[in-house]
Scaffold this motif. Sequence first.
Motif, PDB file in Angstrom:
ATOM      1  N   GLY A 340      31.898  28.046  30.713  1.00 45.16           N
ATOM      2  CA  GLY A 340      32.805  29.154  30.442  1.00 45.16           C
ATOM      3  C   GLY A 340      34.086  29.140  31.250  1.00 45.16           C
ATOM      4  N   LEU A 341      33.946  28.853  32.537  1.00 48.93           N
ATOM      5  CA  LEU A 341      35.109  29.012  33.410  1.00 48.93           C
ATOM      6  C   LEU A 341      35.322  27.766  34.262  1.00 48.93           C
ATOM      7  N   LEU A 342      36.600  27.509  34.579  1.00 51.82           N
ATOM      8  CA  LEU A 342      36.939  26.434  35.509  1.00 51.82           C
ATOM      9  C   LEU A 342      36.832  27.019  36.912  1.00 51.82           C
ATOM     10  N   LYS A 345      39.646  26.678  39.498  1.00 52.77           N
ATOM     11  CA  LYS A 345      40.982  27.189  39.177  1.00 52.77           C
ATOM     12  C   LYS A 345      41.036  28.698  39.379  1.00 52.77           C
ATOM     13  N   ARG A 348      44.391  33.088  36.469  1.00 53.54           N
ATOM     14  CA  ARG A 348      45.428  32.959  35.444  1.00 53.54           C
ATOM     15  C   ARG A 348      45.144  31.766  34.530  1.00 53.54           C
ATOM     16  N   GLU A 349      44.906  30.599  35.139  1.00 57.69           N
ATOM     17  CA  GLU A 349      44.647  29.411  34.332  1.00 57.69           C
ATOM     18  C   GLU A 349      43.419  29.597  33.441  1.00 57.69           C
ATOM     19  N   LEU A 353      43.446  29.809  29.097  1.00 60.40           N
ATOM     20  CA  LEU A 353      43.123  28.454  28.644  1.00 60.40           C
ATOM     21  C   LEU A 353      42.934  28.368  27.135  1.00 60.40           C
ATOM     22  N   GLN A 354      42.209  29.327  26.582  1.00 56.96           N
ATOM     23  CA  GLN A 354      41.889  29.230  25.163  1.00 56.96           C
ATOM     24  C   GLN A 354      43.082  29.602  24.283  1.00 56.96           C
ATOM     25  N   LEU A 356      46.287  29.257  25.128  1.00 56.41           N
ATOM     26  CA  LEU A 356      47.451  28.766  25.864  1.00 56.41           C
ATOM     27  C   LEU A 356      48.682  28.585  24.987  1.00 56.41           C
ATOM     28  N   HIS A 357      48.464  28.170  23.745  1.00 52.11           N
ATOM     29  CA  HIS A 357      49.615  27.917  22.876  1.00 52.11           C
ATOM     30  C   HIS A 357      50.450  29.168  22.644  1.00 52.11           C
ATOM     31  N   ILE A 364      55.129  26.454  29.221  1.00 53.97           N
ATOM     32  CA  ILE A 364      54.306  27.638  29.440  1.00 53.97           C
ATOM     33  C   ILE A 364      55.108  28.703  30.184  1.00 53.97           C
ATOM     34  N   LYS A 366      54.944  31.288  32.606  1.00 52.38           N
ATOM     35  CA  LYS A 366      53.977  31.762  33.610  1.00 52.38           C
ATOM     36  C   LYS A 366      54.088  33.259  33.833  1.00 52.38           C
ATOM     37  N   GLU A 369      51.983  34.849  31.367  1.00 51.96           N
ATOM     38  CA  GLU A 369      50.581  34.681  31.755  1.00 51.96           C
ATOM     39  C   GLU A 369      50.181  35.731  32.796  1.00 51.96           C
ATOM     40  N   ARG A 389      39.876  31.424  43.897  1.00 52.88           N
ATOM     41  CA  ARG A 389      39.289  30.581  42.860  1.00 52.88           C
ATOM     42  C   ARG A 389      38.215  31.359  42.122  1.00 52.88           C
ATOM     43  N   LYS A 405      39.144  36.350  28.555  1.00 50.73           N
ATOM     44  CA  LYS A 405      39.699  35.082  28.089  1.00 50.73           C
ATOM     45  C   LYS A 405      39.469  34.907  26.589  1.00 50.73           C
TER      46      LYS A 405
END
Lengths: 502, 328
Positions: A340-342, A345, A348-349, A353-354, A356-357, A364, A366, A369, A389, A405
């Motif tokens: 599920g998660l990084l 990171k 914000r990232e 992530l999903q 992002l476009h 990007i 920021k 974001e 983190r 997210k």
Amino acid sequence: MTDPVLALSNVSRSFGPIEVLHGVSMALRPGRVHALIGENGAGKSTTMKIMAGYQPPSSGTVHVDGRETAFASLGEAEALGISLIHQEFNLAEQLTAEQNIFLGQELKRGLLLDKRAMRARTRELLDRLDCRVPADRVVSQMSNSDKQMVEIAKALLRDTRVLIMDEPTAVLTKSETAVLMRQVRALRDKGTAVLFTSHKLDEVREIADDLTIMRDGAVVFSGPAEGMDERAMATAMVGREMSDLFPAKTGRFGDMALEVRGLTVPGFAEDISFTLRRGEILGIAGLIGSGRTETFEGLCGLRPATGEVRIKGQPVTIRHPWEALDLGMCYLTEDRKTRGLLLQKGMRENLTLQALHSFARGLIDKGAEETALTRAIAEFDIRGSRAVRVGNLSGGNQQKLLFAKTMLSSPEIVIIDEPTRGIDIGTKQQMYGFIRGLADQGRAIVVISSEMQEVIGLADRVLVMRQGRIAGEVQGASLTEDAIVQLAMGVGQRAPVLETAQ
Amino acid sequence: MTVKPQARPKVSMSVIGPIAALIALIVMGALMNPNFLGPDNISNVLSRSAFIGIIAVGMTFVITAGGLDLSVGSMAAFVAGLMILVMNAALPSLGIGVPIILLGMATALVAGLIAGWLNGFLITVLGIEAFIVTLGSMGIYRSLVTWLADGGTLSLDFGLRTFYQPVFYGGILGISWPIIVFAVVVILGEIAMRSSVFGRHCAAIGSNDQVAKYSSVRVGRVRMATYVMLGLLVGVATIMYVPRLGSASSSTGVLWELEAIAAVIIGGTLLKGGFGRVWGTVIGVLILTLIGNILNLTDFVSPYLNGAIQGLIIVLAVVLQRESKPGA
């Protein structure tokens, strides 16, 4: 009462400028099962790590057998007979059960390993735990419950006097939990002091002799468990009266959102058919291993699957997760830490992530974001520093972030797998509110859950899976724990399911 | 939770480390040899850095996305050999002029692209370990170029070489082409890593490809893109390299892959993926080149010990950049 074998006295612990434990005192006694409960982030894990010598206290003292002790290393705590079993197992995935159990204290004959003796001893330990897994099975190929048993066998081998378990039952089924509880009792009767945490308060009530309740890094109750019922525990944990856990069901559904006919995920699920309307929450119940997760991963293109799928009446083909997302359907994993998660990171990232476009016109943005993160933090009540983190957030906050997210890409059909696994009751209540809120906005929701109460309290209609097939459907007045268990276990009448799924 | 007054934010060692090392090397060089900071030497160092540097920028993306490419040195040699063969073969029909140079450049770019795509195909579509695939292709390209040169050296036609040489030795405003191209690649790379969807996806895949997959990131496509991009950049580096010597042999580009990987790691990109920075890679390349340069300009230490000192710096860089694990 016997003297404590392990005790904390006025222990505090800080990480950098943040103090997370404030003057915690508690005592573990031989031959007693001690439950440690509290909301996510209340400080349970840190307390356990200090007890097992993983971290030193910032102030205060740890006493073993009445003597003040400062563990210089993990090995020292282990040598004193203290073992901690982590929630995320601490096993070498590519080694066998036997190699893991004897890791670091292999039996030798001369210069070589005495494999026969280790094999025999492993078998004996696993048999004692009612665990049928072969001693030479590689850990990566074991179920969660078998891994748990290997962990316990490892502790047993080390003549553990104090066994500390971090949410041992979170990933276990009911029957596996029963086996574990039997083992815990057996250990207790032999004089072991057992400490465990759990969010399942019925378990706690069933097995705990002593109870410590933590809130915001401090102990709010510590003493014999007698006389504490589940409501009293929940109230002490949350610090307020728990009102209704589940939001009201409206029963108002819109158009057909999703129709699935004959979905087959090779090796996991066969001939799954169901329908889902906007505004509806469909619960998916069944034992772990009944193919629930795989069915919906297959539906969302995360694993190979065949079958007919219609979204808003249109036939669609989904072979990749992004194709599902483009069609407004999204699967929210049960495994927030590895899928599920990084964890390395920041928030914000992870949040963007999903989707992002939608934050990038070429590059990007920021700032956008950060704005989205601010909004998500407010909307989903995510607590914790933005700079930290994600791996350092508590489970409940991770789950909320994962939720935020997913919702950022505004899916119309949301499939949520185990929405509240390993999170505390206060956060659970919030999650239920969010999920019902999504349905009320006209989204179609699927909730996969192993918690009976959750499925019953949250879902408008429940499909029960068994051995890769739909065993039946229950709704309305017949939506009871009994009915679900009967279908899940394959006893009793087969409910007329597929007729309703037209 | 009680929050004590916020401590002053610390600038991390991983940011300061490579920069400090670079500055130390420059100061050392300047003290040892007065010509060190002269325009000729600076231009020389930067031009030499350009080949490895251009490749290392591509390598930064590959490593950030959790991959590895050991084949780039051999690939550069093979592409250079192929380029020379094609240009020599086209000489009778095209004659010496701009078209034949463009043909050579196109050959290099297309060959690099295909070579990168092949690596990417084997890794992302067939799912073979990057280490194994590129170890294999490293051997294949090395042996192909030896075979093409029949064990000797492939040389560009002399007239053609003279005509092509300005691409390495020429430039604008006294800055040579390799340096200009290197700078452009670095700037684009830094922007892509920092602020593009592609860069963010590389970091996400490198830190956990399962999470990326479950977040609807096109994992295979992004990974493939990193290898194709690296192949293309190998082509670009080769275009700059061929006019320098006008030849290619089995010893062309030997150990370039390790220098590129070392530069990436010295620069602070994580070898296991998940975090990368292009500016760091540039510093890494400069550090590696400067070590050789200083050893050549001074005679305290034998230039033969170049490799030993580079090796020391690589290990030291990684040791210094290790962050203490946060508790809990």
